[in-house]
Motif scaffolding. Sequence first.
Motif, PDB file in Angstrom:
ATOM      1  N   THR A  49       0.853  -1.180   0.000  1.00 14.92           N
ATOM      2  CA  THR A  49       0.000   0.000   0.000  1.00 14.92           C
ATOM      3  C   THR A  49       0.884   1.223   0.000  1.00 14.92           C
ATOM      4  O   THR A  49       1.938   1.251   0.626  1.00 14.92           O
ATOM      5  CB  THR A  49      -0.921   0.014   1.234  1.00 14.92           C
ATOM      6  OG1 THR A  49      -0.105  -0.068   2.403  1.00 14.92           O
ATOM      7  CG2 THR A  49      -1.887  -1.151   1.184  1.00 14.92           C
ATOM      8  N   VAL A  55       1.665   6.412  -5.783  1.00 13.77           N
ATOM      9  CA  VAL A  55       1.605   5.062  -6.323  1.00 13.77           C
ATOM     10  C   VAL A  55       2.943   4.415  -6.059  1.00 13.77           C
ATOM     11  O   VAL A  55       3.981   5.012  -6.304  1.00 13.77           O
ATOM     12  CB  VAL A  55       1.335   5.085  -7.846  1.00 13.77           C
ATOM     13  CG1 VAL A  55       1.338   3.680  -8.403  1.00 13.77           C
ATOM     14  CG2 VAL A  55       0.030   5.773  -8.139  1.00 13.77           C
ATOM     15  N   ASN A  66       0.782  10.176  -7.795  1.00 13.14           N
ATOM     16  CA  ASN A  66      -0.289   9.491  -8.508  1.00 13.14           C
ATOM     17  C   ASN A  66      -0.729  10.345  -9.693  1.00 13.14           C
ATOM     18  O   ASN A  66      -1.223  11.441  -9.520  1.00 13.14           O
ATOM     19  CB  ASN A  66      -1.466   9.265  -7.553  1.00 13.14           C
ATOM     20  CG  ASN A  66      -2.551   8.437  -8.175  1.00 13.14           C
ATOM     21  OD1 ASN A  66      -2.598   8.251  -9.378  1.00 13.14           O
ATOM     22  ND2 ASN A  66      -3.441   7.940  -7.345  1.00 13.14           N
ATOM     23  N   SER A  68      -3.289  10.149 -11.409  1.00 11.02           N
ATOM     24  CA  SER A  68      -4.732  10.390 -11.455  1.00 11.02           C
ATOM     25  C   SER A  68      -5.095  11.724 -10.830  1.00 11.02           C
ATOM     26  O   SER A  68      -6.170  12.247 -11.070  1.00 11.02           O
ATOM     27  CB  SER A  68      -5.487   9.259 -10.756  1.00 11.02           C
ATOM     28  OG  SER A  68      -5.235   9.296  -9.370  1.00 11.02           O
ATOM     29  N   TYR A 111      -6.183   4.131 -11.542  1.00 14.73           N
ATOM     30  CA  TYR A 111      -5.869   4.208 -10.119  1.00 14.73           C
ATOM     31  C   TYR A 111      -7.115   4.285  -9.239  1.00 14.73           C
ATOM     32  O   TYR A 111      -7.027   4.616  -8.069  1.00 14.73           O
ATOM     33  CB  TYR A 111      -4.979   5.425  -9.842  1.00 14.73           C
ATOM     34  CG  TYR A 111      -3.709   5.398 -10.640  1.00 14.73           C
ATOM     35  CD1 TYR A 111      -2.666   4.563 -10.268  1.00 14.73           C
ATOM     36  CD2 TYR A 111      -3.563   6.175 -11.778  1.00 14.73           C
ATOM     37  CE1 TYR A 111      -1.501   4.517 -11.010  1.00 14.73           C
ATOM     38  CE2 TYR A 111      -2.401   6.131 -12.519  1.00 14.73           C
ATOM     39  CZ  TYR A 111      -1.371   5.303 -12.126  1.00 14.73           C
ATOM     40  OH  TYR A 111      -0.223   5.260 -12.860  1.00 14.73           O
ATOM     41  N   SER A 112      -8.291   3.988  -9.796  1.00 16.36           N
ATOM     42  CA  SER A 112      -9.540   4.099  -9.043  1.00 16.36           C
ATOM     43  C   SER A 112      -9.825   2.806  -8.272  1.00 16.36           C
ATOM     44  O   SER A 112     -10.243   1.803  -8.851  1.00 16.36           O
ATOM     45  CB  SER A 112     -10.703   4.401  -9.986  1.00 16.36           C
ATOM     46  OG  SER A 112     -11.918   4.346  -9.278  1.00 16.36           O
ATOM     47  N   ALA A 113      -9.633   2.850  -6.970  1.00 14.66           N
ATOM     48  CA  ALA A 113      -9.890   1.682  -6.130  1.00 14.66           C
ATOM     49  C   ALA A 113     -11.370   1.298  -6.174  1.00 14.66           C
ATOM     50  O   ALA A 113     -11.711   0.112  -6.103  1.00 14.66           O
ATOM     51  CB  ALA A 113      -9.451   1.968  -4.695  1.00 14.66           C
ATOM     52  N   ARG A 141      -4.039  -1.521  -3.806  1.00 10.83           N
ATOM     53  CA  ARG A 141      -2.865  -0.694  -4.092  1.00 10.83           C
ATOM     54  C   ARG A 141      -3.207   0.789  -4.118  1.00 10.83           C
ATOM     55  O   ARG A 141      -2.347   1.636  -3.871  1.00 10.83           O
ATOM     56  CB  ARG A 141      -2.265  -1.079  -5.440  1.00 10.83           C
ATOM     57  CG  ARG A 141      -1.696  -2.477  -5.464  1.00 10.83           C
ATOM     58  CD  ARG A 141      -1.079  -2.787  -6.779  1.00 10.83           C
ATOM     59  NE  ARG A 141       0.197  -2.079  -6.867  1.00 10.83           N
ATOM     60  CZ  ARG A 141       0.968  -2.096  -7.928  1.00 10.83           C
ATOM     61  NH1 ARG A 141       0.598  -2.747  -9.001  1.00 10.83           N
ATOM     62  NH2 ARG A 141       2.109  -1.439  -7.938  1.00 10.83           N
ATOM     63  N   TYR A 142      -4.467   1.127  -4.441  1.00 11.83           N
ATOM     64  CA  TYR A 142      -4.838   2.517  -4.665  1.00 11.83           C
ATOM     65  C   TYR A 142      -5.930   3.011  -3.713  1.00 11.83           C
ATOM     66  O   TYR A 142      -6.477   4.073  -3.934  1.00 11.83           O
ATOM     67  CB  TYR A 142      -5.312   2.687  -6.120  1.00 11.83           C
ATOM     68  CG  TYR A 142      -4.338   2.129  -7.117  1.00 11.83           C
ATOM     69  CD1 TYR A 142      -3.078   2.693  -7.273  1.00 11.83           C
ATOM     70  CD2 TYR A 142      -4.650   1.007  -7.877  1.00 11.83           C
ATOM     71  CE1 TYR A 142      -2.163   2.167  -8.174  1.00 11.83           C
ATOM     72  CE2 TYR A 142      -3.738   0.482  -8.784  1.00 11.83           C
ATOM     73  CZ  TYR A 142      -2.502   1.066  -8.926  1.00 11.83           C
ATOM     74  OH  TYR A 142      -1.593   0.553  -9.813  1.00 11.83           O
ATOM     75  N   GLY A 144      -5.973   4.205  -0.662  1.00  7.34           N
ATOM     76  CA  GLY A 144      -5.746   5.428   0.105  1.00  7.34           C
ATOM     77  C   GLY A 144      -6.242   5.296   1.537  1.00  7.34           C
ATOM     78  O   GLY A 144      -6.060   4.262   2.174  1.00  7.34           O
TER      79      GLY A 144
END
Length: 159
Positions: A49, A55, A66, A68, A111-113, A141-142, A144
């Motif tokens: 994480t 990232v 990141n 994004s 990168y959208s969890a 991973r994304y 946050g």
Amino acid sequence: MAVVRWLGLSGMLLLVGCASTTTTVPPVEDARTDTAPGYEPQLPADVGTAEPGTVQGAGTSEARPNPSAEVPREQHEAIARLERRARQQLAEGQYGAAIDTAERGLRLNRYSANLYYLIAQAYAQQGVSAQARNFARLGLRYVGDNPLLRAELEQLARE
């Protein structure tokens, strides 16, 4: 006979003229195969994480910004619409459509969890647990600093 010869020569000149014309073909923008049936995303060995807004780099524990965060506003709105549609499709039991819609969103922002969670949820509902786990791990991973989403993704990653 002269007419036949003349037609033959003019036909040859026409073909030669067509063959020498140059045309420019634009390059293919994105020829990825990550949406092909049976595709399974590959996770790097160092999946971990990263801090929100960063990232984790492949093969290193060093975090990088990141990309994004620099997504244009119009793109954020399009991603939000795709996410809402995928949630609705998931609620209606249209799991394949939800996966397709969420994957379209990931093409705009990988990168959208939330989108990874929706895909993992749809695969879990279809009984494809390996795919559900893979997408849940990618979402982790994304994720946050969203503890609810993190808990949901962790649960899907364990199943």
